[in-house]
Design an enzyme around this catalytic site. Structure first.
Site, PDB file in Angstrom:
ATOM      1  N   TYR A 177      37.578  41.579  34.233  1.00  0.00           N
ATOM      2  CA  TYR A 177      38.390  42.273  35.242  1.00  0.00           C
ATOM      3  C   TYR A 177      38.030  43.759  35.297  1.00  0.00           C
ATOM      4  CZ  TYR A 177      42.603  43.336  37.974  1.00  0.00           C
ATOM      5  OH  TYR A 177      43.478  43.741  38.959  1.00  0.00           O
ATOM      6  N   SER A 232      42.748  49.431  39.052  1.00  0.00           N
ATOM      7  CA  SER A 232      43.551  49.073  37.881  1.00  0.00           C
ATOM      8  C   SER A 232      43.332  50.147  36.825  1.00  0.00           C
ATOM      9  CB  SER A 232      43.094  47.709  37.350  1.00  0.00           C
ATOM     10  OG  SER A 232      43.618  47.477  36.054  1.00  0.00           O
TER      11      SER A 232
END
Length: 245
Positions: free
Chosen positions: A166, A153
């Protein structure tokens, strides 16, 4: 490779396992891999969704896929060892593994992080990936050319406020990818990561509820990079952080 054009038989005779295969990017990858000749092993926690992808692949004339129902939150190391043995017995080797399944966790200030949420995110995004990769490495090593792909990501490469849970899990994913890539750099196994970017998925909608999803690329539209990494055209690419957009 964003404009990569995969040949029709790019993945013919290859067996590829996709985690989180029932929805979003995992579903799109499974369909794309099958459309280019791969036998896809669909791993996910929701059997109904996996069966829907299975049916789509069969109806499109792709090789008969396989289904492995597994909840990564509750799976043990023995579950993965047993799975690897079954895959080896049934297919002989594994040509590709796409780690796609992830949990978003809770977005918010670092001082408000819930440890139970962190543990859940780390279990799925990191620990499960470690256990699955460890179990499948011997099966991947039996392939002529094997590709191991981790999903990263933007916040796994540059941390961002309120994305602590995350982001930390994806930084760990990048570290895992780099370590394995270095360890196997002179072998038949190549290891890389993909940042899919802003994509029209349910996870994205949860993170940005006010965003218009029509402004985002669909999972199917970002598949060129995934196909490139799974096919032999990328046989010399190792330890790289790629972007799908």
């Amino acid at each position: 490779m964003l404009e990569y054009q995969a040949t029709e038989n790019l993945l013919k005779n290859k067996t590829i396992l996709v985690t989180g295969a029932g929805d979003g990017i995992g579903r799109a990858a499974s369909l794309a891999f099958a459309a280019h000749g791969a036998t896809v092993i669909l791993l996910g926690k929701t059997v109904k969704k996996l069966e829907a992808v299975y049916d789509e692949i069969e109806q499109a004339g792709g090789p008969q896929p396989a289904i492995i129902p597994l909840d990564l939150k509750g799976a043990t190391e023995q579950n993965y060892i047993d799975m690897a043995e079954t895959i080896e017995q049934q297919f002989g080797h594994l040509d590709g593994l796409l780690h796609n399944a992830s949990l978003l966790g809770v977005l918010g200030p670092f001082e408000h992080i819930s440890m139970s949420s962190v543990e859940e995110v780390m279990k799925v995004n990191v620990i499960a990936e470690i256990m699955l990769t460890k179990a499948l490495l011997p099966v991947l090593k039996k392939a002529p050319l094997a590709s191991l792909v981790f999903t990263s990501s933007g916040v796994g490469r540059q941390g961002r406020a309120f994305w602590g849970e995350y982001a930390m899990s994806k930084f760990a994913t990048e570290g895992m990818m780099q370590s394995i890539a270095h360890e196997f750099q002179d072998s038949n196994l190549r290891t890389n990561s993909i940042n899919p970017g802003a994509t029209r998925t349910s996870m994205r909608a949860n993170a940005y509820p006010a965003e218009n999803p029509q402004t985002l690329k669909t999972p199917a539209e970002i598949m060129p990079t995934y196909l490139y990494l799974m096919g032999d055209d990328s046989k010399d690419i190792n330890g790289q952080q790629l972007n799908a957009q």
